[in-house]
Design a protein around this motif. Structure first.
Motif, PDB file in Angstrom:
ATOM      1  N   ARG B  65       0.826  -1.214   0.000  1.00  0.00           N
ATOM      2  CA  ARG B  65       0.000   0.000   0.000  1.00  0.00           C
ATOM      3  C   ARG B  65       0.857   1.261   0.000  1.00  0.00           C
ATOM      4  O   ARG B  65       0.567   2.216  -0.706  1.00  0.00           O
ATOM      5  N   GLN B 110      -2.396   8.803   1.250  1.00  0.00           N
ATOM      6  CA  GLN B 110      -3.480   8.489   2.188  1.00  0.00           C
ATOM      7  C   GLN B 110      -3.777   6.998   2.011  1.00  0.00           C
ATOM      8  O   GLN B 110      -3.893   6.515   0.872  1.00  0.00           O
ATOM      9  N   THR B 112      -6.065   3.616   2.927  1.00  0.00           N
ATOM     10  CA  THR B 112      -7.360   3.140   3.431  1.00  0.00           C
ATOM     11  C   THR B 112      -7.308   1.618   3.561  1.00  0.00           C
ATOM     12  O   THR B 112      -6.879   0.932   2.637  1.00  0.00           O
ATOM     13  N   LYS B 114      -9.410  -1.969   5.283  1.00  0.00           N
ATOM     14  CA  LYS B 114     -10.589  -2.540   5.937  1.00  0.00           C
ATOM     15  C   LYS B 114     -10.145  -3.233   7.219  1.00  0.00           C
ATOM     16  O   LYS B 114      -9.184  -4.004   7.212  1.00  0.00           O
ATOM     17  N   GLU B 119     -13.930   0.819   7.792  1.00  0.00           N
ATOM     18  CA  GLU B 119     -12.903   1.258   6.856  1.00  0.00           C
ATOM     19  C   GLU B 119     -12.095   2.346   7.560  1.00  0.00           C
ATOM     20  O   GLU B 119     -12.654   3.311   8.079  1.00  0.00           O
ATOM     21  N   SER B 121      -8.970   5.146   7.451  1.00  0.00           N
ATOM     22  CA  SER B 121      -8.173   5.948   6.538  1.00  0.00           C
ATOM     23  C   SER B 121      -7.110   6.716   7.333  1.00  0.00           C
ATOM     24  O   SER B 121      -7.423   7.331   8.353  1.00  0.00           O
ATOM     25  N   TYR B 127      -0.434   5.402   9.360  1.00  0.00           N
ATOM     26  CA  TYR B 127      -0.774   4.023   9.006  1.00  0.00           C
ATOM     27  C   TYR B 127       0.362   3.076   9.364  1.00  0.00           C
ATOM     28  O   TYR B 127       0.162   2.049  10.007  1.00  0.00           O
TER      29      TYR B 127
END
Lengths: 162, 162
Positions: B65, B110, B112, B114, B119, B121, B127
């Protein structure tokens, strides 16, 4: 480098809420105050209270060393849950007080730590990501696992924090 | 940002050496192949094999990601220790193949994800440091704790890796 303090504060605060739940669990069942701090996963692993103090040591050690700030020494002796909350709060207060400017240029530092009989020397990023963070989360997770496996009603969301 | 892959590879490689020790432990005691993958700390926690596959998911998820590379999906079904070694090796191969250039500029992304029904973000650094790393180490530590508390001869040095 970016200060690692906010992430450590987040996880330490989550652990304070987990200890709140352990305190409520003990109160509801008349569990004596010394019992939960001394729970272990197995006889030859460290008890709950030591998992917490070691996690705190890695947080204050990492932030202090990376920022070139003297790391306070906190006495290590068996602690009640209330004393562990206080230890975490003192750790948060120390790392929170180090400004981001302390970490500017930290990437270039060389960090030396004692690990038992050995002396380990790392470039700062390798120290943070390859030693301090894994150790910090190792001991917080083991603390969580001790409570979780002894029936305290906590879940993964408590560990990650809100 | 710097690629987190080297740190994750280091810890995943350490886990492969730990699983080597679990395999030797099982062989020496005639423990059936399905036993160790299904060990748990307590009945309502996930078994060893799931701790490993979730740790792998956080490693490939984070690296993919952050670098904007499609994350491969690996089927999740109960696994032997040999299959878990293979899962870790495949995860390492995926994250190893993403060049540092993939992470240049990742700080501005950014992300996102699950998480069950929700969800989430995040800015990329939040993150990585507030979600992916804590989750990755949570599941690796829990996997370690499952083996350690069931008598496999491993220590903290095995977790940290050489």
């Amino acid at each position: 480098m970016q200060s690692p303090a906010p992430h450590m504060i987040h996880s330490l605060t989550a652990m304070m809420r987990i200890i709140d739940k352990a305190e409520a669990h003990a109160a509801a069942r008349n569990i004596k105050p010394e019992v939960i701090p001394n729970l272990r996963l197995i006889a030859d692993m460290l008890p709950f209270w030591r998992q917490i103090t070691i996690a705190c040591d890695h947080a204050k050690g990492a932030c202090g060393r990376l920022a070139g700030v003297e790391v306070p020494s906190f006495a290590d002796a068996e602690m009640t849950l209330a004393e562990l909350q206080d230890r975490i709060a003192k750790t948060i207060a120390f790392v929170e007080a180090i400004p981001q400017s302390g970490f500017d240029g930290a990437d270039a530092r060389q960090i030396t730590v004692k690990a038992g009989p050995r002396e380990l020397s790392f470039a700062a990023p390798a120290y943070l990501y390859g030693f301090a963070f894994p150790n910090f989360y190792f001991h917080l997770t083991t603390a969580y696992n001790i409570l979780r496996s002894h029936g305290v009603g906590i879940g993964k969301g408590d560990f990650l924090g809100g």
